[in-house]
Design a protein around this motif. Structure first.
Motif, PDB file in Angstrom:
ATOM      1  N   ASN A   1      56.295  43.959  41.974  1.00 29.28           N
ATOM      2  CA  ASN A   1      56.439  44.865  40.833  1.00 29.28           C
ATOM      3  C   ASN A   1      57.686  44.620  40.006  1.00 29.28           C
ATOM      4  O   ASN A   1      58.171  45.517  39.322  1.00 29.28           O
ATOM      5  N   SER A   2      58.220  43.410  40.028  1.00 32.64           N
ATOM      6  CA  SER A   2      59.314  43.092  39.107  1.00 32.64           C
ATOM      7  C   SER A   2      58.716  43.015  37.702  1.00 32.64           C
ATOM      8  O   SER A   2      57.492  42.865  37.554  1.00 32.64           O
ATOM      9  N   PRO A   3      59.546  43.077  36.677  1.00 28.74           N
ATOM     10  CA  PRO A   3      58.997  42.994  35.309  1.00 28.74           C
ATOM     11  C   PRO A   3      58.178  41.719  35.072  1.00 28.74           C
ATOM     12  O   PRO A   3      57.114  41.771  34.459  1.00 28.74           O
ATOM     13  N   VAL A   4      58.656  40.582  35.571  1.00 31.72           N
ATOM     14  CA  VAL A   4      57.916  39.331  35.364  1.00 31.72           C
ATOM     15  C   VAL A   4      56.592  39.375  36.122  1.00 31.72           C
ATOM     16  O   VAL A   4      55.539  39.022  35.570  1.00 31.72           O
ATOM     17  N   GLN A   5      56.619  39.818  37.361  1.00 28.94           N
ATOM     18  CA  GLN A   5      55.386  39.889  38.148  1.00 28.94           C
ATOM     19  C   GLN A   5      54.398  40.868  37.529  1.00 28.94           C
ATOM     20  O   GLN A   5      53.188  40.596  37.472  1.00 28.94           O
ATOM     21  N   SER A   6      54.882  41.999  37.066  1.00 24.24           N
ATOM     22  CA  SER A   6      53.992  42.975  36.429  1.00 24.24           C
ATOM     23  C   SER A   6      53.321  42.372  35.200  1.00 24.24           C
ATOM     24  O   SER A   6      52.122  42.573  34.974  1.00 24.24           O
ATOM     25  N   ASN A   7      54.077  41.626  34.395  1.00 23.55           N
ATOM     26  CA  ASN A   7      53.502  40.994  33.210  1.00 23.55           C
ATOM     27  C   ASN A   7      52.485  39.918  33.589  1.00 23.55           C
ATOM     28  O   ASN A   7      51.426  39.818  32.967  1.00 23.55           O
ATOM     29  N   VAL A   8      52.788  39.128  34.594  1.00 25.27           N
ATOM     30  CA  VAL A   8      51.856  38.079  35.014  1.00 25.27           C
ATOM     31  C   VAL A   8      50.540  38.693  35.473  1.00 25.27           C
ATOM     32  O   VAL A   8      49.456  38.249  35.058  1.00 25.27           O
ATOM     33  N   PHE A   9      50.607  39.726  36.300  1.00 30.06           N
ATOM     34  CA  PHE A   9      49.373  40.318  36.813  1.00 30.06           C
ATOM     35  C   PHE A   9      48.675  41.174  35.758  1.00 30.06           C
ATOM     36  O   PHE A   9      47.450  41.318  35.794  1.00 30.06           O
ATOM     37  N   LYS A  10      49.410  41.712  34.826  1.00 32.33           N
ATOM     38  CA  LYS A  10      48.798  42.417  33.697  1.00 32.33           C
ATOM     39  C   LYS A  10      47.958  41.426  32.877  1.00 32.33           C
ATOM     40  O   LYS A  10      46.805  41.685  32.540  1.00 32.33           O
ATOM     41  N   ILE A  11      48.539  40.260  32.584  1.00 25.74           N
ATOM     42  CA  ILE A  11      47.836  39.249  31.799  1.00 25.74           C
ATOM     43  C   ILE A  11      46.646  38.680  32.580  1.00 25.74           C
ATOM     44  O   ILE A  11      45.572  38.463  32.014  1.00 25.74           O
ATOM     45  N   LEU A  12      46.811  38.459  33.871  1.00 22.86           N
ATOM     46  CA  LEU A  12      45.706  37.989  34.703  1.00 22.86           C
ATOM     47  C   LEU A  12      44.549  39.000  34.682  1.00 22.86           C
ATOM     48  O   LEU A  12      43.382  38.628  34.513  1.00 22.86           O
ATOM     49  N   GLY A  13      44.874  40.273  34.830  1.00 25.79           N
ATOM     50  CA  GLY A  13      43.847  41.319  34.778  1.00 25.79           C
ATOM     51  C   GLY A  13      43.154  41.374  33.433  1.00 25.79           C
ATOM     52  O   GLY A  13      41.923  41.537  33.350  1.00 25.79           O
ATOM     53  N   ILE A  14      43.922  41.213  32.368  1.00 20.40           N
ATOM     54  CA  ILE A  14      43.339  41.199  31.020  1.00 20.40           C
ATOM     55  C   ILE A  14      42.376  40.022  30.886  1.00 20.40           C
ATOM     56  O   ILE A  14      41.283  40.157  30.331  1.00 20.40           O
ATOM     57  N   GLY A  15      42.775  38.868  31.399  1.00 19.58           N
ATOM     58  CA  GLY A  15      41.913  37.680  31.317  1.00 19.58           C
ATOM     59  C   GLY A  15      40.582  37.883  32.015  1.00 19.58           C
ATOM     60  O   GLY A  15      39.521  37.555  31.469  1.00 19.58           O
ATOM     61  N   ILE A  16      40.625  38.415  33.214  1.00 23.52           N
ATOM     62  CA  ILE A  16      39.384  38.660  33.966  1.00 23.52           C
ATOM     63  C   ILE A  16      38.519  39.703  33.252  1.00 23.52           C
ATOM     64  O   ILE A  16      37.317  39.533  33.089  1.00 23.52           O
ATOM     65  N   ALA A  17      39.154  40.775  32.800  1.00 29.62           N
ATOM     66  CA  ALA A  17      38.415  41.839  32.106  1.00 29.62           C
ATOM     67  C   ALA A  17      37.839  41.357  30.779  1.00 29.62           C
ATOM     68  O   ALA A  17      36.785  41.822  30.345  1.00 29.62           O
ATOM     69  N   THR A  18      38.506  40.412  30.125  1.00 29.62           N
ATOM     70  CA  THR A  18      38.039  39.894  28.843  1.00 29.62           C
ATOM     71  C   THR A  18      36.683  39.204  28.982  1.00 29.62           C
ATOM     72  O   THR A  18      35.823  39.339  28.108  1.00 29.62           O
ATOM     73  N   LEU A  19      36.480  38.473  30.052  1.00 23.91           N
ATOM     74  CA  LEU A  19      35.179  37.826  30.271  1.00 23.91           C
ATOM     75  C   LEU A  19      34.068  38.869  30.356  1.00 23.91           C
ATOM     76  O   LEU A  19      33.008  38.719  29.743  1.00 23.91           O
ATOM     77  N   PHE A  20      34.317  39.941  31.098  1.00 24.14           N
ATOM     78  CA  PHE A  20      33.337  41.021  31.196  1.00 24.14           C
ATOM     79  C   PHE A  20      33.119  41.683  29.834  1.00 24.14           C
ATOM     80  O   PHE A  20      31.984  41.946  29.428  1.00 24.14           O
ATOM     81  N   ARG A  21      34.194  41.946  29.132  1.00 20.81           N
ATOM     82  CA  ARG A  21      34.083  42.634  27.840  1.00 20.81           C
ATOM     83  C   ARG A  21      33.311  41.802  26.821  1.00 20.81           C
ATOM     84  O   ARG A  21      32.485  42.341  26.081  1.00 20.81           O
ATOM     85  N   PHE A  22      33.592  40.509  26.759  1.00 21.94           N
ATOM     86  CA  PHE A  22      32.875  39.667  25.798  1.00 21.94           C
ATOM     87  C   PHE A  22      31.373  39.735  26.053  1.00 21.94           C
ATOM     88  O   PHE A  22      30.590  39.964  25.129  1.00 21.94           O
ATOM     89  N   TRP A  23      30.970  39.553  27.295  1.00 19.23           N
ATOM     90  CA  TRP A  23      29.550  39.610  27.633  1.00 19.23           C
ATOM     91  C   TRP A  23      28.964  40.983  27.301  1.00 19.23           C
ATOM     92  O   TRP A  23      27.903  41.078  26.676  1.00 19.23           O
TER      93      TRP A  23
END
Length: 189
Positions: free
Chosen positions: A111-133
């Motif tokens: 939960n450091s700021p860098v780790q939070s940003n990395v996992f936030k972006i990773l989650g967005i990427g995965i969710a984006t595939l679902f959202r596009f479909w």
């Protein structure tokens, strides 16, 4: 138009749609990350809740971009249905996105700021595939293709899927707008 030409036309339309979706999504990503970081830095809101609030802000902005730019030529007759489905599928995407952040933060203690940003972006990427479909399939439905008289073709509507199994059903969800063509003869002369 040949089967290969029809498939190429559909792929061009899909590429344009993906590009527009990507531009709106990139703006939403910036909004999401900026709001998340502002909340993480200047408030006492826990990491995952702040990330979820930022996602909601981005979703509201994304709807405007999708409706009035990416999918502006799609059916506009059922706005209540469209908005309801958009919010429903966006909520599922938010659960996917926040689930990744939650797992990293509370499951692994990252939960450091860098780790939070990395996992936030990773989650967005995965969710984006679902959202596009889901958005192109259920929310912003394509207008029905005009029917031509027997023996005629409707401009801008490729007649077949190019012989690729399953391609026609996916690609037919795309636009009905015309794609400019360059005839093969003109290229060789």
């Amino acid at each position: 138009m040949s089967e290969r030409g029809a498939l190429r036309a559909r792929l061009e339309l899909l590429a344009r749609e993906v590009a527009k979706f990507g531009v709106v999504g990139a703006v939403g990503l910036v909004v999401n990350i900026v709001v998340s970081n502002l909340l993480w830095r200047y408030t006492d809101i826990p990491t995952v809740r702040a990330g979820l609030l930022a996602t909601v802000v981005a979703i509201l902005g994304n709807y405007i971009g999708f409706r009035y730019w990416t999918y502006r030529d799609r059916d506009k007759s059922g706005r209540t249905r469209e908005l309801t489905l958009f919010l429903l599928f966006s909520a599922v995407g938010a659960v996917i996105e926040t689930g990744v952040l939650y797992t990293a933060t509370y499951g692994f203690g990252w939960n450091s700021p860098v780790q939070s940003n990395v996992f936030k972006i990773l989650g967005i990427g995965i969710a984006t595939l679902f959202r596009f479909w889901s958005y192109r399939t259920w929310v912003f439905k394509a207008l029905p293709i005009e029917k031509a008289a027997p023996g005629e073709s409707v401009p801008g509507t490729p007649p077949s899927d190019g012989g690729v199994p399953g391609a026609g059903a996916f690609l037919k969800q795309g636009r009905t707008e015309q794609v400019p063509r360059v005839e093969a003869d003109s290229v060789w002369r």
